[in-house]
Design an enzyme around this catalytic site. Structure first.
Site, PDB file in Angstrom:
ATOM      1  N   GLN A 198       0.860  -1.178   0.000  1.00  0.00           N
ATOM      2  CA  GLN A 198       0.000   0.000   0.000  1.00  0.00           C
ATOM      3  C   GLN A 198       0.901   1.234   0.000  1.00  0.00           C
ATOM      4  OE1 GLN A 198      -3.759  -0.751   0.252  1.00  0.00           O
ATOM      5  NE2 GLN A 198      -2.604  -2.481  -0.558  1.00  0.00           N
ATOM      6  N   ALA A 239     -11.768   2.336   4.586  1.00  0.00           N
ATOM      7  CA  ALA A 239     -10.785   1.494   3.888  1.00  0.00           C
ATOM      8  C   ALA A 239     -10.009   2.288   2.841  1.00  0.00           C
ATOM      9  CB  ALA A 239     -11.485   0.304   3.260  1.00  0.00           C
ATOM     10  N   HIS A 240      -9.085   1.589   2.191  1.00  0.00           N
ATOM     11  CA  HIS A 240      -8.191   2.245   1.236  1.00  0.00           C
ATOM     12  C   HIS A 240      -8.913   2.799   0.021  1.00  0.00           C
ATOM     13  CE1 HIS A 240      -7.274  -2.003  -0.634  1.00  0.00           C
ATOM     14  NE2 HIS A 240      -8.546  -1.694  -0.670  1.00  0.00           N
ATOM     15  N   ASN A 241      -8.413   3.952  -0.450  1.00  0.00           N
ATOM     16  CA  ASN A 241      -8.907   4.619  -1.661  1.00  0.00           C
ATOM     17  C   ASN A 241     -10.344   5.121  -1.565  1.00  0.00           C
ATOM     18  OD1 ASN A 241      -6.752   2.427  -2.811  1.00  0.00           O
ATOM     19  ND2 ASN A 241      -6.682   4.341  -3.973  1.00  0.00           N
TER      20      ASN A 241
END
Length: 344
Positions: A198, A239-241
């Site tokens: 990441q 969460a991511h993005n």
């Protein structure tokens, strides 16, 4: 510090009923009122307390009708809840602010610390970090290398801002929140899972407040973004993005899966769950425990899983509670039909 009812009314634009020289020096709930305190009444469920409260001053909505006289001085306003928020902000701003760097803090020589900051004991600030003016970092805060924190931001104990992440101006990060931990990225293989690095960051814009133990993951690439004015409660997972639009608010235990885009001025109740890679429009209101599997257009109020309009949801719940009886009736009808077939 002491204020008169007249001074308070002038500050919030209210109308006094009673003694304009009544003084207050603290706040209290209306049911726990005491002399020298100011209380407020915005929910009519608590109206009966106004007749017996010991508070010296009570903020009350201008359209509330009382059945009998009260002891307290009243200040009538359009929105008592909004006005007490203004007074609490004023009270908070007048409290003395800590300044200085504790001898037990660690600050890397390459880090830049702004003016009038407070850096508490056991704070760890990594290489090339930039901390703006007027920031307050409470004990045990960790700021990773090349991260940045804007002006007048307050970060409470044990919060962690990972490397390269960006925090804006006038933000509040409560105890134990984690900004920039790895997104949950793993690719299955024959023997287990390969971790997907990441390599992105988290960007938090101005005037954002993040509750205790809330986690906002760094993106796989690019940035996870929390836009200005967002308010997140405790124990939330972003969460991511993910991108959260301006002035959106979320209650405790909301979970947002990766790459979801959320619009501005949304409101999510407790334990709302959003699937990944979906888009939520502006001004979407989701009731507690709603589960969202797909896109939602703007300007909707929904509840349930999948979300539906509240009227339809409560009708469905009423039917659901009757399912055992309906099932029993259906079986009886089936038996009657079978008997009628035999008689032919």
């Amino acid at each position: 510090m002491e204020f008169t009812a007249k001074q308070i009314a002038e500050f919030i634009g209210g109308k006094i009923e009673g003694d304009e020289l009544a003084t207050v020096n603290t706040f209290a709930k209306i049911e726990e009122g005491k002399k020298g305190a100011i209380s407020f009444l915005s929910n009519l469920k608590y109206l009966h307390y106004i007749y017996d409260t010991e508070s010296s001053v009570v903020l009350i909505n201008e359209d509330v009708e009382l059945e009998k006289p009260v002891k307290a001085t009243l200040i009538r306003v359009k929105d008592a809840y909004e006005c007490v928020a203004k007074l609490l902000q004023l009270y908070q701003s007048m409290k003395p602010k800590k300044v200085g760097i504790d001898s037990l803090a660690f600050i890397h020589p390459s880090a830049k610390i702004g003016k009038d900051c407070y850096i508490g004991p056991f704070v760890a600030i990594g290489p090339n970090v930039v901390i703006g003016d007027g920031c307050v970092l409470h004990p045990h805060v960790t700021i990773g290398e090349e991260a940045s924190v804007g002006n007048n931001t307050e970060i409470y104990s044990n919060a962690v801002v990972y490397h390269h992440c960006k925090i804006g101006n006038n933000c509040v990060l409560h105890a134990g929140c984690v900004i920039g931990a790895d997104g949950f990225g793993f690719a299955p293989n024959a023997e287990g899972y390969d971790k997907i690095p990441q390599i992105g960051i988290v960007t938090i814009e101005d005037n954002v407040e993040i509750g205790a133990n809330t986690c906002i993951d760094r993106s796989t690439m690019g940035s996870t973004v929390i836009r200005k004015g967002v308010k997140l409660d405790n124990l939330i997972q972003i969460a991511h993005n993910v991108e959260v639009g301006e002035n959106t608010v979320m209650s405790a235990q909301v979970g947002v899966a990766g790459s979801t885009k959320i619009g501005s001025w949304c409101m999510f109740g407790g334990q709302v769950g959003l699937a990944g890679h979906i888009t939520i429009g502006d001004k979407v209101f989701l009731g507690a425990q709603s589960g969202v599997p797909g896109n939602i257009k703007s300007d909707q109020t929904l509840i349930g899983t999948p979300p539906m309009e509240p009227k339809s949801y409560f009708k469905s719940q009423a039917i659901f509670r009757r399912l055992p009886d309906i099932y029993k009736e259906l079986n009886e009808l089936k038996k009657q039909v079978e008997e009628l077939k035999k008689d032919k």
